[in-house]
Design a protein around this motif. Structure first.
Motif, PDB file in Angstrom:
ATOM      1  N   TYR A   1       4.761  -2.063   9.190  1.00 47.00           N
ATOM      2  CA  TYR A   1       5.901  -1.404   8.555  1.00 47.00           C
ATOM      3  C   TYR A   1       5.488  -0.038   8.011  1.00 47.00           C
ATOM      4  N   TRP A   2       4.353   0.015   7.332  1.00 44.89           N
ATOM      5  CA  TRP A   2       3.863   1.275   6.782  1.00 44.89           C
ATOM      6  C   TRP A   2       3.590   2.272   7.909  1.00 44.89           C
ATOM      7  N   TRP A   3       2.974   1.802   8.978  1.00 46.24           N
ATOM      8  CA  TRP A   3       2.665   2.661  10.122  1.00 46.24           C
ATOM      9  C   TRP A   3       3.952   3.231  10.732  1.00 46.24           C
ATOM     10  N   ALA A   4       4.979   2.414  10.836  1.00 45.20           N
ATOM     11  CA  ALA A   4       6.231   2.824  11.488  1.00 45.20           C
ATOM     12  C   ALA A   4       7.087   3.735  10.608  1.00 45.20           C
ATOM     13  N   THR A   5       7.020   3.544   9.288  1.00 42.85           N
ATOM     14  CA  THR A   5       7.964   4.254   8.420  1.00 42.85           C
ATOM     15  C   THR A   5       7.307   5.192   7.410  1.00 42.85           C
ATOM     16  N   GLY A   6       6.039   4.993   7.151  1.00 42.37           N
ATOM     17  CA  GLY A   6       5.391   5.763   6.088  1.00 42.37           C
ATOM     18  C   GLY A   6       5.707   5.230   4.701  1.00 42.37           C
ATOM     19  N   GLU A   7       6.477   4.172   4.649  1.00 41.72           N
ATOM     20  CA  GLU A   7       6.839   3.524   3.383  1.00 41.72           C
ATOM     21  C   GLU A   7       6.254   2.125   3.389  1.00 41.72           C
ATOM     22  N   PRO A   8       5.954   1.523   2.315  1.00 45.28           N
ATOM     23  CA  PRO A   8       6.011   2.045   0.962  1.00 45.28           C
ATOM     24  C   PRO A   8       4.899   3.067   0.740  1.00 45.28           C
ATOM     25  N   GLY A   9       4.899   3.686  -0.414  1.00 45.29           N
ATOM     26  CA  GLY A   9       3.843   4.646  -0.741  1.00 45.29           C
ATOM     27  C   GLY A   9       2.480   3.967  -0.781  1.00 45.29           C
ATOM     28  N   LEU A  10       1.462   4.788  -0.898  1.00 48.12           N
ATOM     29  CA  LEU A  10       0.093   4.289  -0.840  1.00 48.12           C
ATOM     30  C   LEU A  10      -0.206   3.255  -1.929  1.00 48.12           C
ATOM     31  N   LEU A  11       0.263   3.506  -3.146  1.00 47.81           N
ATOM     32  CA  LEU A  11       0.002   2.568  -4.246  1.00 47.81           C
ATOM     33  C   LEU A  11       0.627   1.198  -3.973  1.00 47.81           C
ATOM     34  N   VAL A  12       1.861   1.185  -3.509  1.00 48.39           N
ATOM     35  CA  VAL A  12       2.527  -0.088  -3.202  1.00 48.39           C
ATOM     36  C   VAL A  12       1.865  -0.753  -2.008  1.00 48.39           C
ATOM     37  N   LEU A  13       1.466   0.033  -1.018  1.00 51.29           N
ATOM     38  CA  LEU A  13       0.770  -0.538   0.138  1.00 51.29           C
ATOM     39  C   LEU A  13      -0.524  -1.216  -0.291  1.00 51.29           C
ATOM     40  N   VAL A  14      -1.296  -0.564  -1.146  1.00 52.38           N
ATOM     41  CA  VAL A  14      -2.547  -1.164  -1.638  1.00 52.38           C
ATOM     42  C   VAL A  14      -2.242  -2.455  -2.404  1.00 52.38           C
ATOM     43  N   ALA A  15      -1.185  -2.452  -3.201  1.00 51.99           N
ATOM     44  CA  ALA A  15      -0.801  -3.670  -3.932  1.00 51.99           C
ATOM     45  C   ALA A  15      -0.420  -4.777  -2.961  1.00 51.99           C
ATOM     46  N   LEU A  16       0.358  -4.453  -1.917  1.00 50.67           N
ATOM     47  CA  LEU A  16       0.739  -5.457  -0.918  1.00 50.67           C
ATOM     48  C   LEU A  16      -0.491  -6.010  -0.202  1.00 50.67           C
ATOM     49  N   LEU A  17      -1.404  -5.127   0.163  1.00 49.46           N
ATOM     50  CA  LEU A  17      -2.612  -5.590   0.857  1.00 49.46           C
ATOM     51  C   LEU A  17      -3.489  -6.443  -0.056  1.00 49.46           C
ATOM     52  N   THR A  18      -3.515  -6.105  -1.333  1.00 47.21           N
ATOM     53  CA  THR A  18      -4.270  -6.926  -2.286  1.00 47.21           C
ATOM     54  C   THR A  18      -3.658  -8.324  -2.388  1.00 47.21           C
ATOM     55  N   VAL A  19      -2.340  -8.384  -2.480  1.00 47.98           N
ATOM     56  CA  VAL A  19      -1.655  -9.686  -2.505  1.00 47.98           C
ATOM     57  C   VAL A  19      -1.970 -10.453  -1.217  1.00 47.98           C
ATOM     58  N   GLY A  20      -1.956  -9.751  -0.089  1.00 48.15           N
ATOM     59  CA  GLY A  20      -2.261 -10.393   1.191  1.00 48.15           C
ATOM     60  C   GLY A  20      -3.677 -10.939   1.248  1.00 48.15           C
ATOM     61  N   VAL A  21      -4.638 -10.181   0.734  1.00 45.59           N
ATOM     62  CA  VAL A  21      -6.034 -10.649   0.725  1.00 45.59           C
ATOM     63  C   VAL A  21      -6.172 -11.870  -0.180  1.00 45.59           C
ATOM     64  N   VAL A  22      -5.505 -11.844  -1.325  1.00 46.36           N
ATOM     65  CA  VAL A  22      -5.524 -13.023  -2.215  1.00 46.36           C
ATOM     66  C   VAL A  22      -4.942 -14.229  -1.484  1.00 46.36           C
TER      67      VAL A  22
END
Length: 178
Positions: A57-78
């Motif tokens: 989604y981030w690759w296709a749209t550029g959204e969400p911003g970097l901070l939200v993307l990092v938060a999403l990836l952190t949730v995913g890793v957890v």
């Protein structure tokens, strides 16, 4: 005049229109939805699919911003860590050895192949019960250990589902509002 009408139609497109018109966004949502669904089903890689969906989604749209993307990836890793370690940690917390925890995981995996989720739960509970009974010779202690290990497997699935569901919700809200 037709350029003005065209501009108005483009300006009024809905999030659903952009979802259908952008194949990568559609792929991202499919991955996110499968991530949630597979978090409930043992042995299927739900959390990694959710991480992949957020990245697509981030690759296709550029959204969400970097901070939200990092938060999403952190949730995913957890969620991935909960997937990989939740059952073993719960079995270990129930008082069984690491060897029994690993054996219960293997038997549970084999049970999943044969009987699906029921096989997983029966395999984990049965293995922990028998191994504990073999050493303790106490039915009550063995039942308690088996119940704790089985509850841990179920709790792991619930936590994974909540985490992957929150990732899906965040991307849906991003898609609708941005």
């Amino acid at each position: 005049m037709s350029a003005l009408v065209s501009d108005l139609l483009v300006a009024q497109s809905s999030p659903v229109d952009s979802l259908v018109s952008e194949p990568l966004v559609l792929v991202a949502f499919a991955l996110l939805i499968l991530g949630v669904a597979f978090s409930v089903v043992p042995v299927l890689p739900g959390p990694p699919l959710s991480v992949a969906g957020a990245l697509v989604y981030w690759w296709a749209t550029g959204e969400p911003g970097l901070l939200v993307l990092v938060a999403l990836l952190t949730v995913g890793v957890v969620a991935v860590l909960v997937d990989w370690l939740g059952g073993a940690v719960a079995a270990r917390a129930s008082g069984v050895s690491t060897g029994v925890s690993l054996l219960a995981a293997v038997v549970g995996l084999a049970g999943t192949v044969v009987l699906g989720p029921v096989g997983l739960l029966a395999g984990v509970a049965g293995t922990v019960f028998l191994a504990t009974y073999r050493t303790e010779r106490d039915t009550r202690t063995s039942l308690r250990a088996a119940a704790a290990a089985t509850a841990g497997v179920l709790a792991s699935a619930v936590v994974q589902t909540l985490l992957t569901g929150s990732m899906l919700l965040a991307v849906v809200l991003t898609h609708v509002w941005w």
